[in-house]
Design a protein around this motif. Sequence first.
Motif, PDB file in Angstrom:
ATOM      1  N   GLY A  26       0.820  -1.208   0.000  1.00  0.00           N
ATOM      2  CA  GLY A  26       0.000   0.000   0.000  1.00  0.00           C
ATOM      3  C   GLY A  26       0.851   1.254   0.000  1.00  0.00           C
ATOM      4  N   ALA A  27       1.867   1.284   0.868  1.00  0.00           N
ATOM      5  CA  ALA A  27       2.762   2.447   0.938  1.00  0.00           C
ATOM      6  C   ALA A  27       3.649   2.532  -0.297  1.00  0.00           C
ATOM      7  N   LEU A  31       1.137   5.189  -2.125  1.00  0.00           N
ATOM      8  CA  LEU A  31       1.654   6.403  -1.487  1.00  0.00           C
ATOM      9  C   LEU A  31       3.104   6.648  -1.868  1.00  0.00           C
ATOM     10  N   LYS A  32       3.374   6.670  -3.158  1.00  0.00           N
ATOM     11  CA  LYS A  32       4.739   6.875  -3.637  1.00  0.00           C
ATOM     12  C   LYS A  32       5.245   8.249  -3.228  1.00  0.00           C
ATOM     13  N   SER A  33       6.427   8.290  -2.625  1.00  0.00           N
ATOM     14  CA  SER A  33       6.999   9.557  -2.151  1.00  0.00           C
ATOM     15  C   SER A  33       7.895  10.153  -3.234  1.00  0.00           C
ATOM     16  N   PRO A 176      -2.611   4.320 -10.912  1.00  0.00           N
ATOM     17  CA  PRO A 176      -1.900   3.475  -9.941  1.00  0.00           C
ATOM     18  C   PRO A 176      -1.613   4.082  -8.576  1.00  0.00           C
ATOM     19  N   SER A 177      -1.356   5.408  -8.514  1.00  0.00           N
ATOM     20  CA  SER A 177      -0.895   5.966  -7.240  1.00  0.00           C
ATOM     21  C   SER A 177      -1.474   7.358  -7.011  1.00  0.00           C
ATOM     22  N   PHE A 178      -1.356   7.815  -5.776  1.00  0.00           N
ATOM     23  CA  PHE A 178      -1.757   9.179  -5.423  1.00  0.00           C
ATOM     24  C   PHE A 178      -0.930  10.177  -6.240  1.00  0.00           C
TER      25      PHE A 178
END
Length: 458
Positions: A26-27, A31-33, A176-178
């Motif tokens: 999940g992270a 929640l890709k930084s 796919p990601s935020f």
Amino acid sequence: MGTVAPMEVSKQEKGVHNPLEELDAGALFVLKSKGSWLHCGYHFTTSIVAPVILSLPFALGLLGWVGGVMCLTMAGLVTFYSYNLLSLVLEHHAKLGNRQLRFRDMARDILGPGWGKYLVGPMQLGICFGAVIACTLLGGQSLKFIYLLANPNGKMKLYQFIIMFGGVILGLAQMPSFHSLRHINLVSLLLCLSFTACATAGSIYIGHSNRAPARDYTVIGSEKNRIFNTFNAISIISTTYACGIVPEIQATIAPPVQGKMFKGICVCYSVIAVTFFSVAISGYWAFGNQSQSTIMYNFMGSNLDQGKPLLPTWFLLMTNIFTLTQVFAVTLVYLQPTNEVFEKKFADAKEHQFSKRNVVPRLIFRSLSVVVATLFAAMLPFFGDLMALFGAFGCIPLDFILPMVFYNVTFKPSKRSLIFWVNSVIGGVSIVLVGVGAIASVRQIVLDAKVYRLFANM
């Protein structure tokens, strides 16, 4: 706060995880930084500045000029302060090597494992998925509004438009990601400026036209109703400023995170200062205590106008297209916590994000969540009343109470310091608002219950 464990308790007992341990799927995937502070500002703005602000003139109508503007200003100052407290706590833990990526991570590490797992996590997921349902309903209503502008005698039902909106979200939900929403949320920021400019211009135009309604700024109703309406208005304004996903937005920022969240919040509140006050003040000025639950209903005219819109059809169509398009972005933002939970549960962090092993469950569970949200929105077109109740129990604790608790527990300011008492007073008043707001919401549900019907064409 007396229930919080003392400092001697070890990090392991407190549930603080080793920062070197591998990130879960999940992270890692959702929640890709990788983002900048500017991207953070786009996400933050989309999560707060949404078409729900078109209800602000109605809230001012329940409070009057002085009470309404004061409440709008105070809520803005308190939430700006609150979100900055959260960012300071997040940056503090990141400096210690334990970056927290989710609201439930913060509750787990600061208050103990049970807080994140059994209270904050479910509360946040409930509020965010409720927001997805509410956005799907709003999107369907916007589509229906556009349809009736083009075909006033059209026979299509609200649930059909909700299904259409849900169908579009079904495809967009697979992003796919935020972080992958950053360009969409930039467009969303421009769209919210556009529809609020239209709403403000429309109100000013009507206010100066010969078809302007007779304006009355007195707060109407019996003393009992005025009291309940006051708390109802406070709940509306508080929920309008609500975010509920601050840690998840911060998680999209590339390290180091110091100072970046504050810049993102400033971007958001610059937009809020322009949009919230312009819509609220111009709408209330134009319609007074006749302001309806959304200013768009006022634009359509009253029975005294033989049902004729007070604005040109092309202008109403343009405003609704801006509103509808922005709702897509808001819906995607509030899908992210659900997506993250599904990814953590069903994806394999050791496989590539786009491997068949991870794509298939992602497609299934994200699609399922959108289908369920669309079904609820179509079945419960009165969901707005229910969302007000959820907001009292979820939005106020997440955005007005927990940030104060997290800060006081993390930094342990002296009980003689100003910040300790400011945080304590804000938290205490917010707890009272939770109770009173819940009572006012239940009362409104009871009053409106006579019009509740499954799949109603509202």
